[in-house]
Design a protein around this motif. Structure first.
Motif, PDB file in Angstrom:
ATOM      1  N   LYS A   9      12.682  -6.851 -44.614  1.00  0.00           N
ATOM      2  CA  LYS A   9      12.340  -6.319 -45.926  1.00  0.00           C
ATOM      3  C   LYS A   9      10.852  -6.016 -46.058  1.00  0.00           C
ATOM      4  CE  LYS A   9      16.588  -6.915 -47.342  1.00  0.00           C
ATOM      5  NZ  LYS A   9      17.496  -5.748 -47.550  1.00  0.00           N
ATOM      6  N   ASP A  10      10.045  -6.551 -45.147  1.00  0.00           N
ATOM      7  CA  ASP A  10       8.596  -6.313 -45.191  1.00  0.00           C
ATOM      8  C   ASP A  10       8.217  -4.930 -44.682  1.00  0.00           C
ATOM      9  OD1 ASP A  10       9.600  -7.412 -42.706  1.00  0.00           O
ATOM     10  OD2 ASP A  10       7.521  -7.427 -41.998  1.00  0.00           O
ATOM     11  N   ILE A  11       9.124  -4.266 -43.981  1.00  0.00           N
ATOM     12  CA  ILE A  11       8.817  -2.963 -43.394  1.00  0.00           C
ATOM     13  C   ILE A  11       9.105  -1.841 -44.400  1.00  0.00           C
ATOM     14  CG2 ILE A  11       9.363  -1.352 -41.537  1.00  0.00           C
ATOM     15  CD1 ILE A  11       7.820  -3.859 -40.667  1.00  0.00           C
ATOM     16  N   LYS A  12       8.088  -1.032 -44.669  1.00  0.00           N
ATOM     17  CA  LYS A  12       8.205   0.060 -45.629  1.00  0.00           C
ATOM     18  C   LYS A  12       8.340   1.431 -44.966  1.00  0.00           C
ATOM     19  CE  LYS A  12       5.515  -2.164 -49.325  1.00  0.00           C
ATOM     20  NZ  LYS A  12       4.355  -1.991 -50.248  1.00  0.00           N
ATOM     21  N   LEU A  13       7.980   1.525 -43.718  1.00  0.00           N
ATOM     22  CA  LEU A  13       7.925   2.842 -43.083  1.00  0.00           C
ATOM     23  C   LEU A  13       8.239   2.731 -41.599  1.00  0.00           C
ATOM     24  CD1 LEU A  13       7.006   5.896 -43.467  1.00  0.00           C
ATOM     25  CD2 LEU A  13       4.771   5.136 -42.655  1.00  0.00           C
ATOM     26  N   LEU A  14       9.019   3.687 -41.083  1.00  0.00           N
ATOM     27  CA  LEU A  14       9.283   3.821 -39.651  1.00  0.00           C
ATOM     28  C   LEU A  14       8.709   5.147 -39.185  1.00  0.00           C
ATOM     29  CD1 LEU A  14      13.030   2.657 -39.500  1.00  0.00           C
ATOM     30  CD2 LEU A  14      10.967   1.271 -39.141  1.00  0.00           C
ATOM     31  N   VAL A  15       8.101   5.140 -38.005  1.00  0.00           N
ATOM     32  CA  VAL A  15       7.458   6.330 -37.460  1.00  0.00           C
ATOM     33  C   VAL A  15       7.968   6.560 -36.038  1.00  0.00           C
ATOM     34  CG1 VAL A  15       5.262   7.454 -36.918  1.00  0.00           C
ATOM     35  CG2 VAL A  15       5.376   5.788 -38.783  1.00  0.00           C
ATOM     36  N   SER A  16       8.190   7.819 -35.693  1.00  0.00           N
ATOM     37  CA  SER A  16       8.553   8.136 -34.315  1.00  0.00           C
ATOM     38  C   SER A  16       8.027   9.524 -33.965  1.00  0.00           C
ATOM     39  CB  SER A  16      10.066   8.084 -34.119  1.00  0.00           C
ATOM     40  OG  SER A  16      10.375   8.157 -32.737  1.00  0.00           O
ATOM     41  N   TYR A  17       7.955   9.789 -32.662  1.00  0.00           N
ATOM     42  CA  TYR A  17       7.447  11.057 -32.163  1.00  0.00           C
ATOM     43  C   TYR A  17       8.446  11.630 -31.168  1.00  0.00           C
ATOM     44  CZ  TYR A  17       3.252   8.937 -34.062  1.00  0.00           C
ATOM     45  OH  TYR A  17       2.364   8.313 -34.907  1.00  0.00           O
ATOM     46  N   ALA A  18       8.629  12.935 -31.211  1.00  0.00           N
ATOM     47  CA  ALA A  18       9.517  13.614 -30.263  1.00  0.00           C
ATOM     48  C   ALA A  18       8.754  14.777 -29.662  1.00  0.00           C
ATOM     49  CB  ALA A  18      10.771  14.116 -30.969  1.00  0.00           C
ATOM     50  N   GLY A  19       8.976  15.030 -28.378  1.00  0.00           N
ATOM     51  CA  GLY A  19       8.265  16.114 -27.716  1.00  0.00           C
ATOM     52  C   GLY A  19       9.166  16.914 -26.811  1.00  0.00           C
ATOM     53  N   ARG A  20       8.600  17.993 -26.260  1.00  0.00           N
ATOM     54  CA  ARG A  20       9.399  18.897 -25.433  1.00  0.00           C
ATOM     55  C   ARG A  20       9.949  18.209 -24.195  1.00  0.00           C
ATOM     56  NH1 ARG A  20       6.753  20.163 -20.947  1.00  0.00           N
ATOM     57  NH2 ARG A  20       4.490  19.916 -20.867  1.00  0.00           N
ATOM     58  N   LYS A  21       9.261  17.131 -23.724  1.00  0.00           N
ATOM     59  CA  LYS A  21       9.727  16.473 -22.505  1.00  0.00           C
ATOM     60  C   LYS A  21      11.093  15.848 -22.705  1.00  0.00           C
ATOM     61  CE  LYS A  21       9.275  15.213 -18.248  1.00  0.00           C
ATOM     62  NZ  LYS A  21       9.273  16.221 -17.182  1.00  0.00           N
ATOM     63  N   GLU A  22      11.357  15.367 -23.940  1.00  0.00           N
ATOM     64  CA  GLU A  22      12.673  14.805 -24.218  1.00  0.00           C
ATOM     65  C   GLU A  22      13.745  15.886 -24.270  1.00  0.00           C
ATOM     66  OE1 GLU A  22       9.856  12.174 -26.699  1.00  0.00           O
ATOM     67  OE2 GLU A  22       9.810  14.081 -25.670  1.00  0.00           O
ATOM     68  N   GLY A  23      13.315  17.142 -24.467  1.00  0.00           N
ATOM     69  CA  GLY A  23      14.250  18.257 -24.457  1.00  0.00           C
ATOM     70  C   GLY A  23      15.026  18.429 -25.738  1.00  0.00           C
ATOM     71  N   ASN A  24      14.702  17.657 -26.793  1.00  0.00           N
ATOM     72  CA  ASN A  24      15.521  17.759 -28.007  1.00  0.00           C
ATOM     73  C   ASN A  24      14.737  18.177 -29.240  1.00  0.00           C
ATOM     74  OD1 ASN A  24      14.314  15.308 -29.226  1.00  0.00           O
ATOM     75  ND2 ASN A  24      15.400  14.239 -27.621  1.00  0.00           N
ATOM     76  N   TYR A  25      13.404  18.133 -29.164  1.00  0.00           N
ATOM     77  CA  TYR A  25      12.552  18.510 -30.295  1.00  0.00           C
ATOM     78  C   TYR A  25      12.960  17.791 -31.583  1.00  0.00           C
ATOM     79  CZ  TYR A  25      10.637  22.074 -27.258  1.00  0.00           C
ATOM     80  OH  TYR A  25      10.025  22.709 -26.213  1.00  0.00           O
ATOM     81  N   GLY A  26      13.486  16.592 -31.438  1.00  0.00           N
ATOM     82  CA  GLY A  26      13.747  15.771 -32.605  1.00  0.00           C
ATOM     83  C   GLY A  26      15.107  15.936 -33.245  1.00  0.00           C
ATOM     84  N   TYR A  27      16.067  16.542 -32.562  1.00  0.00           N
ATOM     85  CA  TYR A  27      17.374  16.730 -33.195  1.00  0.00           C
ATOM     86  C   TYR A  27      18.017  15.396 -33.552  1.00  0.00           C
ATOM     87  CZ  TYR A  27      20.175  15.324 -29.129  1.00  0.00           C
ATOM     88  OH  TYR A  27      20.757  14.600 -28.122  1.00  0.00           O
ATOM     89  N   ILE A  28      17.709  14.354 -32.766  1.00  0.00           N
ATOM     90  CA  ILE A  28      18.262  13.031 -33.052  1.00  0.00           C
ATOM     91  C   ILE A  28      17.754  12.541 -34.404  1.00  0.00           C
ATOM     92  CG2 ILE A  28      18.379  10.632 -32.284  1.00  0.00           C
ATOM     93  CD1 ILE A  28      17.850  11.670 -29.448  1.00  0.00           C
ATOM     94  N   TYR A  29      16.471  12.743 -34.677  1.00  0.00           N
ATOM     95  CA  TYR A  29      15.886  12.289 -35.930  1.00  0.00           C
ATOM     96  C   TYR A  29      16.377  13.134 -37.097  1.00  0.00           C
ATOM     97  CZ  TYR A  29      12.986   9.977 -32.497  1.00  0.00           C
ATOM     98  OH  TYR A  29      12.569   9.232 -31.439  1.00  0.00           O
ATOM     99  N   GLN A  30      16.557  14.426 -36.864  1.00  0.00           N
ATOM    100  CA  GLN A  30      17.112  15.283 -37.902  1.00  0.00           C
ATOM    101  C   GLN A  30      18.532  14.851 -38.264  1.00  0.00           C
ATOM    102  OE1 GLN A  30      16.709  19.293 -36.349  1.00  0.00           O
ATOM    103  NE2 GLN A  30      14.577  18.903 -35.769  1.00  0.00           N
ATOM    104  N   ALA A  31      19.301  14.470 -37.258  1.00  0.00           N
ATOM    105  CA  ALA A  31      20.689  14.053 -37.476  1.00  0.00           C
ATOM    106  C   ALA A  31      20.778  12.727 -38.218  1.00  0.00           C
ATOM    107  CB  ALA A  31      21.421  13.956 -36.138  1.00  0.00           C
ATOM    108  N   THR A  32      19.723  11.914 -38.151  1.00  0.00           N
ATOM    109  CA  THR A  32      19.732  10.603 -38.811  1.00  0.00           C
ATOM    110  C   THR A  32      18.775  10.567 -40.013  1.00  0.00           C
ATOM    111  OG1 THR A  32      18.182   9.854 -37.082  1.00  0.00           O
ATOM    112  CG2 THR A  32      20.504   9.269 -36.823  1.00  0.00           C
ATOM    113  N   ASN A  33      18.462  11.775 -40.542  1.00  0.00           N
ATOM    114  CA  ASN A  33      17.762  11.932 -41.826  1.00  0.00           C
ATOM    115  C   ASN A  33      16.327  11.426 -41.841  1.00  0.00           C
ATOM    116  OD1 ASN A  33      20.094  13.085 -43.106  1.00  0.00           O
ATOM    117  ND2 ASN A  33      20.952  11.027 -43.249  1.00  0.00           N
ATOM    118  N   TRP A  34      15.608  11.598 -40.727  1.00  0.00           N
ATOM    119  CA  TRP A  34      14.182  11.337 -40.743  1.00  0.00           C
ATOM    120  C   TRP A  34      13.486  12.549 -41.356  1.00  0.00           C
ATOM    121  CZ3 TRP A  34      11.423   7.374 -37.671  1.00  0.00           C
ATOM    122  CH2 TRP A  34      12.289   6.416 -37.122  1.00  0.00           C
TER     123      TRP A  34
END
Length: 208
Positions: free
Chosen positions: A123-148
């Motif tokens: 409950k102490d955590i207010k914010l989650l941060v992550s980074y996605a790049g071209r090397k992963e090959g997804n440009y963040g589709y995983i985060y888009q799918a999970t409402n980041w």
């Protein structure tokens, strides 16, 4: 391991999804797994929260999320988040990977479990941060799918092109620490490869 029992031997209910359940694992097991399956080839030793993703059918560890302090010291969250956030109030997803044998939607399912666990138990955590790049090959589709929320990008110099093969700087740094002779990383690379080029790429910023 029974799905109602935890790695620490307690009987608290485990958080489940359709194919997986989540539980905390020790830092050594998390580091070994991410070193094997993460594209960088290196785990994150400074993670403060290590979550294991287990397959429900056979209780096999098939994914790991390593959360901790930011690895991007130049990123100022105050540029993106209006509410003051202390360092102790947010977590960065330092490493995330799934075993190669898992299905198409496994990553989204695993990240959703990781976020739900944090909401329920931290409950102490207010914010989650992550980074996605071209090397992963997804440009963040995983985060888009999970409402980041997408906040933009910064330019990273975290990869090197060595004799035509791209390698993550963390991987090279670990190799240098094991085999280098004190001449500096770049000098060591020049001595070991014919064509040495540092590459630049976009890293996309997501928050939850």
């Amino acid at each position: 391991m029974d799905n109602n029992n935890n790695n620490d031997g307690s009987n608290r209910p485990l958080l489940n999804s359709k194919h997986y359940y989540i539980d905390l694992i020790n830092s050594s097991k998390a580091y070994q797994f991410t070193s094997m399956y993460h594209y960088s080839g290196v785990g994150f030793k400074k993670a403060t929260l290590n979550q294991g993703i287990f397959r429900k059918t056979d209780n096999m560890l098939v994914g790991v999320l390593q959360w901790g302090c930011s690895a991007q010291s130049k990123i100022k969250l105050s540029r993106y988040v209006k509410e003051p956030i202390e360092t102790s109030q947010y977590l960065e997803l330092n490493r995330f990977c799934m075993a190669d044998c898992e299905g198409k939607n496994a990553e989204s399912e695993a990240i959703s479990l990781g976020m739900k666990w944090i909401r329920m138990n931290r409950k102490d955590i207010k914010l989650l941060v992550s980074y996605a790049g071209r090397k992963e090959g997804n440009y963040g589709y995983i985060y888009q799918a999970t409402n980041w929320e997408y906040l933009g990008y910064f330019i990273s110099n975290g990869f090197w092109l060595l004799d035509g093969q791209e390698k993550h700087q963390m991987t090279l740094w670990c190799n240098y620490q094991r085999h280098g002779s004190g001449e500096g990383l770049q000098t060591w690379l020049v001595h070991n490869y014919h064509d040495v080029r540092q590459t630049w790429s976009k890293q996309f910023i997501y928050i939850q």
